[in-house]
Design a protein around this motif. Structure first.
Motif, PDB file in Angstrom:
ATOM      1  N   HIS A  21       0.820  -1.204   0.000  1.00 26.06           N
ATOM      2  CA  HIS A  21       0.000   0.000   0.000  1.00 26.06           C
ATOM      3  C   HIS A  21       0.860   1.264   0.000  1.00 26.06           C
ATOM      4  O   HIS A  21       0.428   2.319   0.468  1.00 26.06           O
ATOM      5  CB  HIS A  21      -0.974   0.029   1.194  1.00 26.06           C
ATOM      6  CG  HIS A  21      -1.866  -1.168   1.246  1.00 26.06           C
ATOM      7  ND1 HIS A  21      -2.858  -1.403   0.312  1.00 26.06           N
ATOM      8  CD2 HIS A  21      -1.905  -2.216   2.114  1.00 26.06           C
ATOM      9  CE1 HIS A  21      -3.474  -2.535   0.600  1.00 26.06           C
ATOM     10  NE2 HIS A  21      -2.913  -3.045   1.671  1.00 26.06           N
ATOM     11  N   SER A  22       2.072   1.145  -0.522  1.00 26.92           N
ATOM     12  CA  SER A  22       2.949   2.311  -0.572  1.00 26.92           C
ATOM     13  C   SER A  22       3.886   2.177  -1.764  1.00 26.92           C
ATOM     14  O   SER A  22       3.694   1.339  -2.653  1.00 26.92           O
ATOM     15  CB  SER A  22       3.722   2.470   0.734  1.00 26.92           C
ATOM     16  OG  SER A  22       4.318   3.755   0.804  1.00 26.92           O
ATOM     17  N   GLN A  52       3.810   3.029   7.934  1.00 30.84           N
ATOM     18  CA  GLN A  52       4.444   3.760   6.842  1.00 30.84           C
ATOM     19  C   GLN A  52       3.953   5.208   6.757  1.00 30.84           C
ATOM     20  O   GLN A  52       2.785   5.488   7.002  1.00 30.84           O
ATOM     21  CB  GLN A  52       4.138   3.082   5.502  1.00 30.84           C
ATOM     22  CG  GLN A  52       4.677   1.675   5.386  1.00 30.84           C
ATOM     23  CD  GLN A  52       4.219   1.009   4.115  1.00 30.84           C
ATOM     24  OE1 GLN A  52       5.003   0.739   3.239  1.00 30.84           O
ATOM     25  NE2 GLN A  52       2.923   0.729   4.021  1.00 30.84           N
ATOM     26  N   ARG A  53       4.872   6.097   6.376  1.00 35.27           N
ATOM     27  CA  ARG A  53       4.528   7.485   6.092  1.00 35.27           C
ATOM     28  C   ARG A  53       5.333   7.924   4.873  1.00 35.27           C
ATOM     29  O   ARG A  53       6.514   7.592   4.746  1.00 35.27           O
ATOM     30  CB  ARG A  53       4.856   8.406   7.273  1.00 35.27           C
ATOM     31  CG  ARG A  53       4.213   8.022   8.601  1.00 35.27           C
ATOM     32  CD  ARG A  53       2.713   8.275   8.622  1.00 35.27           C
ATOM     33  NE  ARG A  53       2.163   8.045   9.942  1.00 35.27           N
ATOM     34  CZ  ARG A  53       1.768   6.862  10.412  1.00 35.27           C
ATOM     35  NH1 ARG A  53       1.864   5.778   9.644  1.00 35.27           N
ATOM     36  NH2 ARG A  53       1.290   6.741  11.634  1.00 35.27           N
ATOM     37  N   LEU A  54       4.709   8.663   3.994  1.00 31.67           N
ATOM     38  CA  LEU A  54       5.415   9.210   2.832  1.00 31.67           C
ATOM     39  C   LEU A  54       4.830  10.563   2.488  1.00 31.67           C
ATOM     40  O   LEU A  54       3.619  10.696   2.274  1.00 31.67           O
ATOM     41  CB  LEU A  54       5.305   8.275   1.620  1.00 31.67           C
ATOM     42  CG  LEU A  54       6.155   8.633   0.390  1.00 31.67           C
ATOM     43  CD1 LEU A  54       6.421   7.392  -0.464  1.00 31.67           C
ATOM     44  CD2 LEU A  54       5.513   9.711  -0.481  1.00 31.67           C
ATOM     45  N   VAL A  89       2.393  16.141  -1.683  1.00 31.60           N
ATOM     46  CA  VAL A  89       1.536  14.958  -1.799  1.00 31.60           C
ATOM     47  C   VAL A  89       1.885  13.977  -0.690  1.00 31.60           C
ATOM     48  O   VAL A  89       2.952  14.045  -0.075  1.00 31.60           O
ATOM     49  CB  VAL A  89       1.689  14.273  -3.175  1.00 31.60           C
ATOM     50  CG1 VAL A  89       1.311  15.223  -4.301  1.00 31.60           C
ATOM     51  CG2 VAL A  89       3.115  13.744  -3.369  1.00 31.60           C
ATOM     52  N   GLN A  90       0.952  13.084  -0.435  1.00 36.51           N
ATOM     53  CA  GLN A  90       1.200  11.988   0.497  1.00 36.51           C
ATOM     54  C   GLN A  90       0.681  10.697  -0.131  1.00 36.51           C
ATOM     55  O   GLN A  90      -0.142  10.731  -1.055  1.00 36.51           O
ATOM     56  CB  GLN A  90       0.498  12.226   1.830  1.00 36.51           C
ATOM     57  CG  GLN A  90      -1.014  12.204   1.747  1.00 36.51           C
ATOM     58  CD  GLN A  90      -1.694  12.340   3.100  1.00 36.51           C
ATOM     59  OE1 GLN A  90      -1.078  12.139   4.132  1.00 36.51           O
ATOM     60  NE2 GLN A  90      -2.966  12.688   3.106  1.00 36.51           N
ATOM     61  N   VAL A  91       1.176   9.574   0.359  1.00 37.51           N
ATOM     62  CA  VAL A  91       0.593   8.290  -0.006  1.00 37.51           C
ATOM     63  C   VAL A  91      -0.296   7.859   1.140  1.00 37.51           C
ATOM     64  O   VAL A  91       0.144   7.753   2.287  1.00 37.51           O
ATOM     65  CB  VAL A  91       1.664   7.232  -0.292  1.00 37.51           C
ATOM     66  CG1 VAL A  91       1.022   5.857  -0.473  1.00 37.51           C
ATOM     67  CG2 VAL A  91       2.453   7.606  -1.537  1.00 37.51           C
ATOM     68  N   ARG A  92      -1.551   7.638   0.820  1.00 38.23           N
ATOM     69  CA  ARG A  92      -2.533   7.255   1.838  1.00 38.23           C
ATOM     70  C   ARG A  92      -3.445   6.186   1.264  1.00 38.23           C
ATOM     71  O   ARG A  92      -3.961   6.333   0.154  1.00 38.23           O
ATOM     72  CB  ARG A  92      -3.354   8.479   2.249  1.00 38.23           C
ATOM     73  CG  ARG A  92      -4.389   8.183   3.305  1.00 38.23           C
ATOM     74  CD  ARG A  92      -4.991   9.456   3.828  1.00 38.23           C
ATOM     75  NE  ARG A  92      -6.043   9.194   4.781  1.00 38.23           N
ATOM     76  CZ  ARG A  92      -6.465  10.064   5.677  1.00 38.23           C
ATOM     77  NH1 ARG A  92      -5.931  11.270   5.735  1.00 38.23           N
ATOM     78  NH2 ARG A  92      -7.427   9.759   6.514  1.00 38.23           N
TER      79      ARG A  92
END
Length: 292
Positions: free
Chosen positions: A122-123, A159-161, A194-197
């Motif tokens: 999921h990332s 996870q964080r991006l 932006v972020q990945v969510r």
């Protein structure tokens, strides 16, 4: 009940994990490359195409296309390791962003589904690359298939991006965001964050000037402290990446943080000038649960 020892575990991932080759070392880990197509020529990500060649092609006006590894490629990788006596944990880029997970799943079903665990991260990029490295370390330590897979699944929630882009144009041209988001990002020449969510790339904020965008990126990232692992990644923007890394280390002196340039597949959608942070935060204690 059988007392037979569990088989050793091998970890498989794909090139969008953006793991620096020197970090792979002798870990039980294989990286399967995605394909980048430029002007009708196909290249294996991280193998046949250097970042300098890729950047030159962008500047010449060639917009790349990317595709997932074939089912047959994954079958060969899986079968070779199964034949050597391994079970496999296979961890991949978000299925919402690429067909890679689906190719891997079809290959696993054809080879030995009971011995291969597929995990949708999921990332993207080194964000899930850290999970891959942790899984490989557990495999090297002799953990079982169930143990390695369960750890990797659990860590997907940590996870964080976040990333600052020069423009959303590359995400739009690659079909990862719609035209409405592109127009919002183009207004007033702002720099989108932006972020990945939930496995997808989402515009988060719009900030005027790159300097202000970097400041905001640092704020977003330090709000997530403490991190276990973090990477400050970029595409032809090393000075900004080093500045962000320095401020992240200042906020959390014990952090394990690396800096580096993203691979050609991820750069296809991020574009030149991108700088971001991706990694794993320290798991929070669950309220009412057992103490750590």
């Amino acid at each position: 009940m059988s007392d037979a020892p569990s088989r050793p575990v091998y970890v498989v991932t794909d090139s969008t994990a953006d793991i620096p080759p020197e970090m792979i070392g002798d870990r039980p880990l294989t990286v399967v490359p995605l394909i980048v197509e430029i002007a009708g020529q196909s290249y294996r990500d991280g193998i046949d195409l250097s970042r300098d060649q890729f950047l030159a092609s962008l500047r010449e006006g060639h917009f790349p296309r990317t595709s997932q590894p074939s089912i047959g490629t994954f079958q060969e990788v899986y079968q070779e390791r199964i034949d050597r006596g391994y079970d496999i944990v296979s961890i991949h880029i978000s299925s919402a962003l690429s067909g890679t997970y689906n190719s891997a799943h079809a290959a696993a079903q054809a080879v030995a589904p009971e011995r291969i665990r597929l995990i949708d991260s999921h990332s993207v990029s080194i964000t899930f690359g850290w999970i891959v490295l942790e899984a490989a370390d557990l495999a090297a330590a002799g953990k079982s298939l169930d143990e390695v897979a369960a750890h990797a699944e659990r860590r997907t929630g940590d996870q964080r991006l976040y990333a600052v882009l020069e423009t959303l144009e590359y995400l739009h041209r690659g079909g990862r965001i719609g035209r409405s988001a592109l127009l919002l990002g183009s207004a007033l020449q702002i720099k989108p964050i932006v972020q990945v969510r939930d496995g997808t790339v989402e515009p988060l904020e719009r900030v005027r000037t790159m300097r202000r965008a970097i400041d905001r990126l640092v704020t977003l990232v330090t709000e997530q402290c403490p991190w276990d692992h973090a990477a400050v990644f970029h595409f032809v923007n090393p000075d900004a990446a080093e500045a962000v890394a320095a401020r992240l280390r200042e906020a959390q002196p014990d952090i394990n943080v690396i800096t580096g340039q993203i691979g050609t597949v991820v750069a296809t959608y991020g574009g030149p000038g991108l700088v971001g942070v991706g990694g794993l935060v320290r798991p929070r204690a669950v309220e009412g649960g057992d103490p750590a």
